[in-house]
Motif scaffolding. Structure first.
Motif, mmCIF file in Angstrom:
data_model
loop_
_atom_site.group_PDB
_atom_site.id
_atom_site.type_symbol
_atom_site.label_atom_id
_atom_site.label_comp_id
_atom_site.label_asym_id
_atom_site.label_seq_id
_atom_site.Cartn_x
_atom_site.Cartn_y
_atom_site.Cartn_z
ATOM 1 N N ASN A 31 44.385 30.072 121.498
ATOM 2 C CA ASN A 31 43.610 29.730 120.380
ATOM 3 C C ASN A 31 44.162 30.448 119.246
ATOM 4 O OD1 ASN A 31 41.493 28.104 121.714
ATOM 5 N ND2 ASN A 31 40.885 29.865 122.657
ATOM 6 N N PHE A 32 45.197 31.094 119.316
ATOM 7 C CA PHE A 32 45.569 31.811 118.139
ATOM 8 C C PHE A 32 46.155 30.800 117.145
ATOM 9 C CE2 PHE A 32 48.477 34.451 115.415
ATOM 10 C CZ PHE A 32 47.803 35.623 115.660
ATOM 11 N N GLU A 33 45.749 30.921 115.834
ATOM 12 C CA GLU A 33 46.232 30.015 114.864
ATOM 13 C C GLU A 33 47.604 29.413 114.842
ATOM 14 O OE1 GLU A 33 45.768 29.573 109.812
ATOM 15 O OE2 GLU A 33 45.027 31.437 110.792
ATOM 16 N N GLY A 34 47.612 28.224 114.747
ATOM 17 C CA GLY A 34 48.790 27.506 114.892
ATOM 18 C C GLY A 34 49.213 27.202 116.160
ATOM 19 N N ASN A 35 48.813 27.884 117.399
ATOM 20 C CA ASN A 35 49.299 27.702 118.663
ATOM 21 C C ASN A 35 48.421 26.304 119.199
ATOM 22 O OD1 ASN A 35 48.835 27.629 121.830
ATOM 23 N ND2 ASN A 35 50.632 28.659 121.367
ATOM 24 N N GLN A 36 49.413 25.318 119.551
ATOM 25 C CA GLN A 36 48.817 24.108 120.109
ATOM 26 C C GLN A 36 48.988 23.603 121.686
ATOM 27 O OE1 GLN A 36 51.451 21.344 117.865
ATOM 28 N NE2 GLN A 36 50.030 21.412 115.951
ATOM 29 N N PHE A 51 58.525 31.312 133.035
ATOM 30 C CA PHE A 51 58.576 30.803 131.743
ATOM 31 C C PHE A 51 57.435 30.479 131.032
ATOM 32 C CE2 PHE A 51 62.115 29.572 134.577
ATOM 33 C CZ PHE A 51 63.143 29.465 133.765
ATOM 34 N N THR A 52 57.462 30.660 129.757
ATOM 35 C CA THR A 52 56.224 30.323 128.937
ATOM 36 C C THR A 52 56.671 29.374 127.993
ATOM 37 O OG1 THR A 52 56.446 32.144 127.350
ATOM 38 C CG2 THR A 52 54.877 32.323 128.985
ATOM 39 N N TYR A 53 55.910 28.262 127.959
ATOM 40 C CA TYR A 53 56.124 27.405 126.875
ATOM 41 C C TYR A 53 55.037 27.119 126.016
ATOM 42 C CZ TYR A 53 60.296 24.920 129.271
ATOM 43 O OH TYR A 53 61.464 24.941 129.931
ATOM 44 N N SER A 54 55.268 27.291 124.699
ATOM 45 C CA SER A 54 54.081 27.252 123.774
ATOM 46 C C SER A 54 54.544 26.451 122.434
ATOM 47 C CB SER A 54 53.707 28.578 123.460
ATOM 48 O OG SER A 54 54.675 29.282 122.783
ATOM 49 N N TYR A 55 53.666 25.711 122.147
ATOM 50 C CA TYR A 55 53.760 24.662 120.980
ATOM 51 C C TYR A 55 53.158 25.405 119.754
ATOM 52 C CZ TYR A 55 55.046 20.998 124.359
ATOM 53 O OH TYR A 55 55.675 20.183 125.178
ATOM 54 N N TRP A 56 54.053 25.265 118.467
ATOM 55 C CA TRP A 56 53.292 26.136 117.320
ATOM 56 C C TRP A 56 53.587 25.164 116.386
ATOM 57 C CZ3 TRP A 56 51.205 30.817 117.700
ATOM 58 C CH2 TRP A 56 51.140 31.538 118.949
ATOM 59 N N GLU A 57 52.473 25.037 115.345
ATOM 60 C CA GLU A 57 52.612 24.136 114.131
ATOM 61 C C GLU A 57 54.038 24.592 113.274
ATOM 62 O OE1 GLU A 57 48.873 24.046 112.032
ATOM 63 O OE2 GLU A 57 47.758 23.853 113.904
ATOM 64 N N THR A 58 53.852 25.766 113.136
ATOM 65 C CA THR A 58 55.220 26.212 112.163
ATOM 66 C C THR A 58 55.568 27.648 112.677
ATOM 67 O OG1 THR A 58 53.812 27.761 110.635
ATOM 68 C CG2 THR A 58 53.926 25.449 110.125
ATOM 69 N N GLU A 59 57.004 27.915 112.201
ATOM 70 C CA GLU A 59 57.620 29.219 112.626
ATOM 71 C C GLU A 59 56.816 30.337 111.833
ATOM 72 O OE1 GLU A 59 61.860 29.659 112.363
ATOM 73 O OE2 GLU A 59 61.997 27.433 112.341
ATOM 74 N N GLU A 60 56.046 30.203 110.942
ATOM 75 C CA GLU A 60 55.216 31.099 110.173
ATOM 76 C C GLU A 60 54.131 31.479 111.095
ATOM 77 O OE1 GLU A 60 56.200 28.511 108.539
ATOM 78 O OE2 GLU A 60 57.837 29.523 107.355
ATOM 79 N N ASN A 61 53.407 30.491 111.676
ATOM 80 C CA ASN A 61 52.404 30.903 112.766
ATOM 81 C C ASN A 61 52.989 31.733 113.957
ATOM 82 O OD1 ASN A 61 51.312 27.400 112.264
ATOM 83 N ND2 ASN A 61 50.200 29.301 111.726
ATOM 84 N N LEU A 62 54.085 31.157 114.358
ATOM 85 C CA LEU A 62 54.557 32.181 115.564
ATOM 86 C C LEU A 62 54.986 33.356 115.212
ATOM 87 C CD1 LEU A 62 55.768 32.530 118.397
ATOM 88 C CD2 LEU A 62 57.942 31.725 117.371
ATOM 89 N N GLU A 63 55.419 33.746 113.963
ATOM 90 C CA GLU A 63 55.692 35.171 113.430
ATOM 91 C C GLU A 63 54.325 35.774 112.948
ATOM 92 O OE1 GLU A 63 58.597 36.909 113.250
ATOM 93 O OE2 GLU A 63 59.250 35.006 114.402
ATOM 94 N N THR A 64 53.186 35.032 112.688
ATOM 95 C CA THR A 64 52.158 35.730 112.621
ATOM 96 C C THR A 64 51.670 36.215 113.945
ATOM 97 O OG1 THR A 64 51.610 34.373 110.454
ATOM 98 C CG2 THR A 64 49.714 35.441 111.629
ATOM 99 N N TYR A 65 51.955 35.529 115.055
ATOM 100 C CA TYR A 65 51.324 35.795 116.274
ATOM 101 C C TYR A 65 52.160 37.133 116.769
ATOM 102 C CZ TYR A 65 51.271 36.071 121.309
ATOM 103 O OH TYR A 65 51.153 36.415 122.576
#
Length: 98
Positions: A31-36, A51-65
């Motif tokens: 539920n973190f912002e940008g995680n899909q 392994f974890t697989y996570s989908y992110w809207e943008t690289e900035e969302n991942l960096e914020t996380y």
């Protein structure tokens, strides 16, 4: 959107601890912002590899996380359980079939 893949190799004696910890935070990560999307996989040949697989809207969302209090707490609790250095990839999905 892009996919983040993380390979983690745990000490066998710490697998249950990792799974318990992951189950406590999986909804917060998802539920973190940008995680899909978020999934956890366990290797069929070596049960110590996950392994974890996570989908992110943008690289900035991942960096914020990755700079969040949540990630820092999760990573602190997880990295002490490793038996080998983790590996991570950020990839673009090229083809997906339903």
């Amino acid at each position: 959107m892009f996919v983040r893949i993380v390979k983690m190799h745990f000490q066998e004696s710490h697998i249950e601890t990792f799974l318990n910890n992951f189950n406590k935070v999986k909804e917060k990560i998802r539920n973190f912002e940008g995680n899909q999307f978020l999934e956890l996989y366990q290797d069929k040949q070596n049960p110590c590899i996950f392994f974890t697989y996570s989908y992110w809207e943008t690289e900035e969302n991942l960096e914020t996380y990755r700079n969040s209090v949540l990630f820092k707490k999760v990573w602190e609790e997880t990295k002490i359980l490793f038996s080998d250095k983790p590996e991570a990839w950020s990839v673009d999905k090229v083809i997906s079939l339903p």
